[in-house]
Design a protein around this motif. Structure first.
Motif, PDB file in Angstrom:
ATOM      1  N   PRO A   1       5.804  -4.632   5.599  1.00  0.00           N
ATOM      2  CA  PRO A   1       5.602  -5.714   4.783  1.00  0.00           C
ATOM      3  C   PRO A   1       5.543  -7.127   5.835  1.00  0.00           C
ATOM      4  O   PRO A   1       5.832  -6.800   6.956  1.00  0.00           O
ATOM      5  CB  PRO A   1       6.938  -6.137   3.831  1.00  0.00           C
ATOM      6  N   TRP A   2       4.905  -8.248   5.603  1.00  0.00           N
ATOM      7  CA  TRP A   2       4.632  -9.435   6.401  1.00  0.00           C
ATOM      8  C   TRP A   2       6.058  -9.768   7.013  1.00  0.00           C
ATOM      9  O   TRP A   2       5.787 -10.356   8.129  1.00  0.00           O
ATOM     10  CB  TRP A   2       3.955 -10.350   5.530  1.00  0.00           C
ATOM     11  N   TYR A   3       7.124  -9.776   6.386  1.00  0.00           N
ATOM     12  CA  TYR A   3       8.395 -10.348   7.073  1.00  0.00           C
ATOM     13  C   TYR A   3       8.934  -9.456   8.081  1.00  0.00           C
ATOM     14  O   TYR A   3       9.716  -9.946   8.780  1.00  0.00           O
ATOM     15  CB  TYR A   3       9.329 -10.601   6.107  1.00  0.00           C
ATOM     16  N   ARG A   4       8.352  -8.376   8.324  1.00  0.00           N
ATOM     17  CA  ARG A   4       8.643  -7.452   9.357  1.00  0.00           C
ATOM     18  C   ARG A   4       8.058  -7.744  10.701  1.00  0.00           C
ATOM     19  O   ARG A   4       8.257  -7.070  11.642  1.00  0.00           O
ATOM     20  CB  ARG A   4       8.488  -5.979   9.061  1.00  0.00           C
ATOM     21  N   HIS A   5       7.115  -8.722  10.755  1.00  0.00           N
ATOM     22  CA  HIS A   5       6.209  -8.811  11.674  1.00  0.00           C
ATOM     23  C   HIS A   5       6.748 -10.030  12.664  1.00  0.00           C
ATOM     24  O   HIS A   5       6.848 -10.988  11.976  1.00  0.00           O
ATOM     25  CB  HIS A   5       4.813  -8.975  11.568  1.00  0.00           C
TER      26      HIS A   5
END
Length: 170
Positions: free
Chosen positions: A13-17
């Motif tokens: 998911p985006w918050y893991r980047h």
């Protein structure tokens, strides 16, 4: 098993980047820093800034005229060890009954002092209050009507002793 034929790994998911958080953190820190700066500016507002600059400019012109009158009269004053002021003149002038002595601190307006000096005779004046603490002071001496004015910067010693004299305008 052949890696080319294996199913692709699920995308995070985006918050893991980490790059996303870097893009969010930079503007967020600028906003937080701006809000902190605004809070400091509101809490510790500078009291030395005056909004009525036009009135102050006219007062400067009046005070320069008063300093010039003092120079024409040849007035000078000295502050002695006891905080008394000795006024002298090159021309015979009647001494006023009282003088106003203003001591302004260059940085802190709450330390400013205004003393009323009474005439003891022969150009000698004394105040009922003591001189302020040691340090650098902008000193103004004038009669209550403001007919003339002496201005000088003085450095008072730790015991209140004077280390300078007031003379004609700068």
């Amino acid at each position: 098993m052949n890696p080319a034929l294996s199913p692709p790994a699920p995308e995070a998911p985006w918050y893991r980047h980490p790059l996303v958080w870097l893009v969010i953190a930079l503007p967020a820190s600028a906003i937080i820093g701006g809000l902190v700066t605004l809070a400091i500016a509101i809490t510790y507002a500078d009291s030395t800034v005056d909004d009525n600059w036009y009135r102050d400019g006219k007062a400067i012109n009046r005070s320069l005229e008063a300093e010039n009158r003092a120079a024409r009269l040849g007035l000078s004053a000295a502050l002695d060890q006891d905080g008394r002021v000795r006024l002298s003149s090159q021309i015979a002038v009647p001494w006023p009954d009282q003088l106003e002595l203003s001591l302004r601190h260059p940085a802190f307006a709450d330390r400013d002092r205004h003393l009323l000096l009474r005439h003891l005779g022969d150009g000698l004046y004394a105040a009922d209050d003591a001189l302020p603490e040691a340090g650098e002071w902008s000193v103004t001496l004038a009669p209550p009507g403001g007919a003339w004015r002496l201005y000088h910067r003085l450095r008072l010693g730790p015991d209140g002793a004077q280390l300078g004299a007031m003379g004609p305008p700068r």
